[in-house]
Motif scaffolding. Structure first.
Motif, mmCIF file in Angstrom:
data_model
loop_
_atom_site.group_PDB
_atom_site.id
_atom_site.type_symbol
_atom_site.label_atom_id
_atom_site.label_comp_id
_atom_site.label_asym_id
_atom_site.label_seq_id
_atom_site.Cartn_x
_atom_site.Cartn_y
_atom_site.Cartn_z
ATOM 1 N N UNK A 137 34.158 -99.788 7.770
ATOM 2 C CA UNK A 137 34.271 -98.331 7.895
ATOM 3 C C UNK A 137 32.931 -97.626 8.050
ATOM 4 N N UNK A 138 31.835 -98.236 7.596
ATOM 5 C CA UNK A 138 30.513 -97.601 7.706
ATOM 6 C C UNK A 138 30.035 -97.524 9.155
ATOM 7 N N UNK A 139 30.679 -98.245 10.059
ATOM 8 C CA UNK A 139 30.262 -98.202 11.465
ATOM 9 C C UNK A 139 30.596 -96.863 12.131
ATOM 10 N N UNK A 140 31.279 -95.987 11.411
ATOM 11 C CA UNK A 140 31.622 -94.685 11.982
ATOM 12 C C UNK A 140 30.472 -93.690 11.929
ATOM 13 N N UNK A 141 29.350 -94.066 11.272
ATOM 14 C CA UNK A 141 28.189 -93.172 11.216
ATOM 15 C C UNK A 141 26.959 -93.892 11.744
ATOM 16 N N UNK A 180 29.436 -93.810 2.268
ATOM 17 C CA UNK A 180 30.102 -93.472 1.007
ATOM 18 C C UNK A 180 29.796 -92.032 0.594
ATOM 19 N N UNK A 181 28.554 -91.601 0.754
ATOM 20 C CA UNK A 181 28.167 -90.238 0.395
ATOM 21 C C UNK A 181 28.868 -89.224 1.292
ATOM 22 N N UNK A 182 29.011 -89.555 2.566
ATOM 23 C CA UNK A 182 29.608 -88.614 3.520
ATOM 24 C C UNK A 182 31.127 -88.536 3.442
ATOM 25 N N UNK A 183 31.777 -89.588 2.940
ATOM 26 C CA UNK A 183 33.237 -89.623 3.043
ATOM 27 C C UNK A 183 33.997 -89.667 1.725
ATOM 28 N N UNK A 184 33.318 -89.857 0.597
ATOM 29 C CA UNK A 184 34.048 -90.026 -0.666
ATOM 30 C C UNK A 184 33.430 -89.204 -1.792
ATOM 31 N N UNK A 185 34.296 -88.704 -2.666
ATOM 32 C CA UNK A 185 33.868 -88.038 -3.891
ATOM 33 C C UNK A 185 33.674 -89.137 -4.935
ATOM 34 N N UNK A 186 32.578 -89.078 -5.690
ATOM 35 C CA UNK A 186 32.288 -90.122 -6.664
ATOM 36 C C UNK A 186 33.124 -89.929 -7.929
ATOM 37 N N UNK A 187 33.951 -90.918 -8.283
ATOM 38 C CA UNK A 187 34.736 -90.797 -9.507
ATOM 39 C C UNK A 187 33.909 -90.978 -10.780
ATOM 40 N N UNK A 188 32.701 -91.527 -10.662
ATOM 41 C CA UNK A 188 31.861 -91.761 -11.833
ATOM 42 C C UNK A 188 31.086 -90.514 -12.236
ATOM 43 N N UNK A 237 19.716 -91.297 -8.710
ATOM 44 C CA UNK A 237 19.725 -92.759 -8.756
ATOM 45 C C UNK A 237 18.610 -93.313 -7.873
ATOM 46 N N UNK A 238 18.133 -94.537 -8.168
ATOM 47 C CA UNK A 238 17.037 -95.128 -7.370
ATOM 48 C C UNK A 238 17.479 -95.429 -5.945
ATOM 49 N N UNK A 239 16.522 -95.470 -5.030
ATOM 50 C CA UNK A 239 16.832 -95.742 -3.625
ATOM 51 C C UNK A 239 17.434 -97.127 -3.424
ATOM 52 N N UNK A 240 17.167 -98.055 -4.327
ATOM 53 C CA UNK A 240 17.708 -99.407 -4.184
ATOM 54 C C UNK A 240 19.213 -99.450 -4.439
ATOM 55 N N UNK A 241 19.759 -98.471 -5.179
ATOM 56 C CA UNK A 241 21.189 -98.410 -5.468
ATOM 57 C C UNK A 241 21.597 -96.943 -5.611
ATOM 58 N N UNK A 242 21.643 -96.197 -4.495
ATOM 59 C CA UNK A 242 21.849 -94.746 -4.580
ATOM 60 C C UNK A 242 23.283 -94.301 -4.851
ATOM 61 N N UNK A 243 24.245 -95.218 -4.811
ATOM 62 C CA UNK A 243 25.652 -94.852 -4.934
ATOM 63 C C UNK A 243 26.320 -95.719 -6.003
ATOM 64 N N UNK A 283 31.812 -96.544 -3.533
ATOM 65 C CA UNK A 283 32.001 -97.451 -2.401
ATOM 66 C C UNK A 283 33.493 -97.781 -2.247
ATOM 67 N N UNK A 284 34.152 -98.034 -3.357
ATOM 68 C CA UNK A 284 35.576 -98.354 -3.325
ATOM 69 C C UNK A 284 36.380 -97.178 -2.788
ATOM 70 N N UNK A 285 36.054 -95.971 -3.217
ATOM 71 C CA UNK A 285 36.727 -94.767 -2.718
ATOM 72 C C UNK A 285 36.511 -94.586 -1.222
ATOM 73 N N UNK A 286 35.360 -95.020 -0.729
ATOM 74 C CA UNK A 286 35.023 -94.871 0.694
ATOM 75 C C UNK A 286 35.700 -95.916 1.565
ATOM 76 N N UNK A 287 36.359 -96.891 0.948
ATOM 77 C CA UNK A 287 37.127 -97.831 1.750
ATOM 78 C C UNK A 287 36.590 -99.229 1.850
ATOM 79 N N UNK A 288 35.741 -99.633 0.956
ATOM 80 C CA UNK A 288 35.281 -101.016 0.954
ATOM 81 C C UNK A 288 35.089 -101.468 -0.476
ATOM 82 N N UNK A 289 35.122 -102.781 -0.731
ATOM 83 C CA UNK A 289 34.920 -103.283 -2.087
ATOM 84 C C UNK A 289 33.513 -102.972 -2.590
#
Length: 104
Positions: free
Chosen positions: A23-27, A61-69, A85-91, A96-102
């Protein structure tokens, strides 16, 4: 010859020989600047055979999903108690799961 039970029909994606598109290929990729719909490339210009770059997955994930955490809206990066959050793990993985991937 023995009679074997029939299994479920093969999914169309497997039958065609093409895996489902990520799904990330859409951006557009912020790392390698691959266009929408195009796969990511390496520094030498070769197309990657694996998942899109982590930066592209995070941007999707940032563009398409609201973060449940952390409960941030679309287009807003995740945070931990108000600290970015750090650039190494910004989400968060849940986003990620809400955005459509594991989760990564």
């Amino acid at each position: 010859m023995t009679d074997r039970p029939r299994s479920a029909p093969m999914p169309a994606a497997l039958r065609a020989g093409r895996p489902p598109r990520h799904p990330a290929l859409t951006i557009r990729c912020p790392h390698c600047t691959a266009a929408e719909g195009a796969r990511c490339t390496t520094r030498s210009g070769r197309v990657t055979k694996t998942d899109p770059h982590p930066a592209r997955q995070a941007a999707h994930a940032i563009a398409t999903a609201v973060c449940p955490t952390c409960q941030v809206g679309l287009g807003t990066p995740c945070h931990d108690n108000g600290i970015q959050r750090p650039d190494s793990n910004p989400v968060h993985n849940a986003r990620y799961t809400e955005a459509g991937r594991p989760a990564a």
